[in-house]
Design a protein around this motif. Structure first.
Motif, PDB file in Angstrom:
ATOM      1  N   LEU A   8      45.677   9.982  52.008  1.00 50.87           N
ATOM      2  CA  LEU A   8      46.501   9.841  50.812  1.00 50.87           C
ATOM      3  C   LEU A   8      46.751  11.208  50.176  1.00 50.87           C
ATOM      4  O   LEU A   8      45.825  12.004  49.996  1.00 50.87           O
ATOM      5  CB  LEU A   8      45.800   8.908  49.817  1.00 50.87           C
ATOM      6  N   ILE A   9      47.995  11.487  49.834  1.00 46.03           N
ATOM      7  CA  ILE A   9      48.367  12.775  49.249  1.00 46.03           C
ATOM      8  C   ILE A   9      48.706  12.626  47.774  1.00 46.03           C
ATOM      9  O   ILE A   9      48.415  13.505  46.978  1.00 46.03           O
ATOM     10  CB  ILE A   9      49.570  13.384  50.014  1.00 46.03           C
ATOM     11  N   ASN A  10      49.300  11.504  47.391  1.00 46.28           N
ATOM     12  CA  ASN A  10      49.785  11.307  46.026  1.00 46.28           C
ATOM     13  C   ASN A  10      49.207  10.001  45.478  1.00 46.28           C
ATOM     14  O   ASN A  10      49.379   8.948  46.092  1.00 46.28           O
ATOM     15  CB  ASN A  10      51.321  11.247  46.044  1.00 46.28           C
ATOM     16  N   GLY A  26      36.385  11.096  45.340  1.00 46.79           N
ATOM     17  CA  GLY A  26      36.076  12.387  45.937  1.00 46.79           C
ATOM     18  C   GLY A  26      36.233  12.412  47.444  1.00 46.79           C
ATOM     19  O   GLY A  26      36.254  13.485  48.052  1.00 46.79           O
ATOM     20  N   ASN A  27      36.364  11.251  48.080  1.00 47.44           N
ATOM     21  CA  ASN A  27      36.556  11.175  49.532  1.00 47.44           C
ATOM     22  C   ASN A  27      38.018  11.341  49.946  1.00 47.44           C
ATOM     23  O   ASN A  27      38.314  11.427  51.127  1.00 47.44           O
ATOM     24  CB  ASN A  27      36.048   9.836  50.066  1.00 47.44           C
ATOM     25  N   LEU A  28      38.919  11.389  48.983  1.00 47.82           N
ATOM     26  CA  LEU A  28      40.351  11.514  49.293  1.00 47.82           C
ATOM     27  C   LEU A  28      40.679  12.981  49.546  1.00 47.82           C
ATOM     28  O   LEU A  28      41.371  13.639  48.777  1.00 47.82           O
ATOM     29  CB  LEU A  28      41.198  10.950  48.148  1.00 47.82           C
ATOM     30  N   SER A  29      40.192  13.493  50.653  1.00 48.40           N
ATOM     31  CA  SER A  29      40.213  14.930  50.937  1.00 48.40           C
ATOM     32  C   SER A  29      41.599  15.544  51.016  1.00 48.40           C
ATOM     33  O   SER A  29      41.749  16.749  50.836  1.00 48.40           O
ATOM     34  CB  SER A  29      39.439  15.213  52.224  1.00 48.40           C
ATOM     35  N   ASN A  30      42.639  14.774  51.263  1.00 47.26           N
ATOM     36  CA  ASN A  30      43.994  15.316  51.347  1.00 47.26           C
ATOM     37  C   ASN A  30      44.789  15.155  50.059  1.00 47.26           C
ATOM     38  O   ASN A  30      45.952  15.547  50.006  1.00 47.26           O
ATOM     39  CB  ASN A  30      44.752  14.658  52.507  1.00 47.26           C
ATOM     40  N   LEU A  31      44.156  14.596  49.039  1.00 46.15           N
ATOM     41  CA  LEU A  31      44.860  14.344  47.786  1.00 46.15           C
ATOM     42  C   LEU A  31      45.350  15.649  47.170  1.00 46.15           C
ATOM     43  O   LEU A  31      44.589  16.601  47.006  1.00 46.15           O
ATOM     44  CB  LEU A  31      43.939  13.606  46.808  1.00 46.15           C
ATOM     45  N   CYS A  32      46.638  15.677  46.855  1.00 44.30           N
ATOM     46  CA  CYS A  32      47.257  16.874  46.304  1.00 44.30           C
ATOM     47  C   CYS A  32      47.850  16.598  44.919  1.00 44.30           C
ATOM     48  O   CYS A  32      48.045  17.525  44.142  1.00 44.30           O
ATOM     49  CB  CYS A  32      48.346  17.342  47.264  1.00 44.30           C
ATOM     50  N   TYR A  33      48.139  15.355  44.637  1.00 41.43           N
ATOM     51  CA  TYR A  33      48.712  14.969  43.346  1.00 41.43           C
ATOM     52  C   TYR A  33      47.916  13.790  42.800  1.00 41.43           C
ATOM     53  O   TYR A  33      47.882  12.727  43.421  1.00 41.43           O
ATOM     54  CB  TYR A  33      50.180  14.547  43.495  1.00 41.43           C
ATOM     55  N   LEU A  34      47.289  14.001  41.663  1.00 42.37           N
ATOM     56  CA  LEU A  34      46.541  12.922  41.019  1.00 42.37           C
ATOM     57  C   LEU A  34      47.011  12.821  39.580  1.00 42.37           C
ATOM     58  O   LEU A  34      46.867  13.761  38.793  1.00 42.37           O
ATOM     59  CB  LEU A  34      45.031  13.176  41.065  1.00 42.37           C
TER      60      LEU A  34
END
Length: 131
Positions: A8-10, A26-34
């Motif tokens: 997930l990125i966004n 914290g496991n959403l290692s590719n998250l770029c937009y929160l």
């Protein structure tokens, strides 16, 4: 669960009346937009500090409009890198503030003691010589 969404990125959870975020975020290692603005968050989970992508220039963490207690306002004012650093090492951040305030207090007490000693010496009557 949310921890399975590692690609997930966004993630936009704005205006959702959330009172907390799951630590698994914290496991959403590719998250770029929160985006979690305008919720009821009082604390951010420490695991959020693991999301290093949020610090990149083209990424975004938006937590505005929440009654946050932790991180403190001074950290929030410094932006995403400071927020994530705080979440990675909350104990160290609080210890540093404690040391700084303790040093300031000691400095203030020392200044007061020195001023009182100077005042006492100034008000002493000179000893008369015997002769």
């Amino acid at each position: 669960g949310i921890d399975n969404l590692t690609n997930l990125i966004n993630l936009n959870l704005s205006h959702s009346q959330l009172t907390n975020l799951p630590p698994e975020i914290g496991n959403l290692s590719n998250l770029c937009y929160l985006y979690v603005q305008e919720n009821q968050l009082r604390h951010l989970p420490a695991s959020l500090g693991q999301l290093g992508n949020l610090e990149r220039d083209n990424c975004n963490l938006n937590i505005s409009g929440n009654p946050l207690i932790s991180p403190p306002q001074s950290v929030l004012d410094d932006g995403t890198p400071a927020i994530l650093a705080y979440l990675r090492n909350q104990a160290g951040w609080h210890l540093q503030r404690l040391i700084i305030s303790g040093a300031s207090a000691i400095g203030g007490i020392t200044l007061i003691v020195m001023a009182l000693r100077w005042q006492i010496r100034r008000n002493r009557k000179p000893k008369q010589k015997r002769g």
